[in-house]
Design a protein around this motif. Sequence first.
Motif, PDB file in Angstrom:
ATOM      1  N   ALA A 244       0.822  -1.213   0.000  1.00  0.00           N
ATOM      2  CA  ALA A 244       0.000   0.000   0.000  1.00  0.00           C
ATOM      3  C   ALA A 244       0.853   1.258   0.000  1.00  0.00           C
ATOM      4  O   ALA A 244       0.455   2.282  -0.565  1.00  0.00           O
TER       5      ALA A 244
ATOM      6  N   SER B 177      -0.624  -2.163   4.191  1.00  0.00           N
ATOM      7  CA  SER B 177      -1.282  -3.055   3.224  1.00  0.00           C
ATOM      8  C   SER B 177      -2.425  -3.806   3.873  1.00  0.00           C
ATOM      9  O   SER B 177      -3.538  -3.866   3.340  1.00  0.00           O
TER      10      SER B 177
ATOM     11  N   ASN C  64      -5.388  -1.456   4.741  1.00  0.00           N
ATOM     12  CA  ASN C  64      -6.171  -1.057   3.571  1.00  0.00           C
ATOM     13  C   ASN C  64      -6.936  -2.235   2.988  1.00  0.00           C
ATOM     14  O   ASN C  64      -8.076  -2.077   2.531  1.00  0.00           O
TER      15      ASN C  64
ATOM     16  N   TYR D  45      -4.705  -2.015  -6.017  1.00  0.00           N
ATOM     17  CA  TYR D  45      -4.621  -0.563  -6.184  1.00  0.00           C
ATOM     18  C   TYR D  45      -5.908   0.011  -6.782  1.00  0.00           C
ATOM     19  O   TYR D  45      -6.346   1.105  -6.401  1.00  0.00           O
TER      20      TYR D  45
ATOM     21  N   MET E 224      -8.288   0.160  -3.941  1.00  0.00           N
ATOM     22  CA  MET E 224      -7.969   1.293  -3.067  1.00  0.00           C
ATOM     23  C   MET E 224      -8.527   2.585  -3.652  1.00  0.00           C
ATOM     24  O   MET E 224      -9.118   3.399  -2.927  1.00  0.00           O
TER      25      MET E 224
END
Length: 283
Positions: A66, A116, A119, A264, A267
Motif C-alpha cells: 500500500a 497493506s 487497507n 490498487y 484502493m
Amino acid sequence: MRITESGLPEISIGHIKYMNVAPVNFAFDSGKLSEKAVWRNVVAPPAELNRRMEAGELDISSVSAAAYAFNSEDWLIIPGLSIGCTSEVMSVILASECPIEDLDEKKVALTLESDSAANLMKIIFAEKGVVPVIERKSLKRIEDAGSEYSAALIIGDSALTVPWENRFRYVFDLCTLWHELRNLPFVFGVWTVRKTVAEKYPDLVEEVASMLRKSLEDGLLNLDIISQSSARESGLSYEKCRKYFSLLDYRLPEEQVKGLGRFYDDMYSNGLVNKKIKISMFG
C-alpha cells in the motif's frame, strides 16, 4: 544517499524484521557491497520502513504494498521480489468475536505495523457493506485488544505466535478472504527504490537487487534450515514454520502483479488513494 569518508556512496537498505522475510535475507550480509559502494542495513516493521523511505532516509527497502500506492510518483518497484500469497498467509489475521458481517458499527482495532493489511481490511469491510468504528493501534499481545474491541487485525510474528483464539471466537486469514473476493494472489510487500537513486546510481541499484534475488534463491533452497532457526527463535514448531514459508511466494510473478494492480484499483474505488495507480518497475 550519503557519501562516505572513503568517497564511496552508502546505500541504505531497509529490511522488515519479521520472520517472513528470512528467505530473502538468508545470504545478504552487511558490509561492503563492491568496490563502488557500501551499504547500511536498517531493520524495522513495515510501517516504519514506509515512513523512512518517504522521508528519504532509505534508498532501497521492502515496504508495504500500500505504501507504494501513496508514493508511486517517487518510487520504483524492484522486479522479482515480493511478499505474496495465493490462498492463505497465516501471519495476517482478523481475530473477531463475531462474523465479519456483524461488525457493523462495532469497534475494530487495526494494527499500526502494516498499511497493506489495514487497507485490505477496509476493502473487505466495504465489499461486505460493513462500517465498523476503526482505531489504529499496536497489537502485539492479547492484552492490547482490550474488551472494548470486537475485532483486531494482527500481522507478522504476533499473528503467528500469540493464541488470539483464546480471546476471540473467530480467526480469519486475510489472504483467504482476498482470494475468495478477487480470485487473485495478494501482495503484502514489495521492494522499492527511490527514483532519484535509481536515476543516479542504476548500476548500484541493480547490484543490490541482484544480490537480494540471489539471496532469496539461496534461502528457498534452505527452507529447512530457515524453518529450524525460525522455530527456535519464535517458539513455534518446525512444522508450523515450514508450512508458513511454503505458503509465501517471493518472486513477484505476473499473477501477483495482476493482484497488486487490482488491489490498487480497489484502493482507488474505495477512496483510500486519490488517483489511479500505475505500477512502474525498475530496470
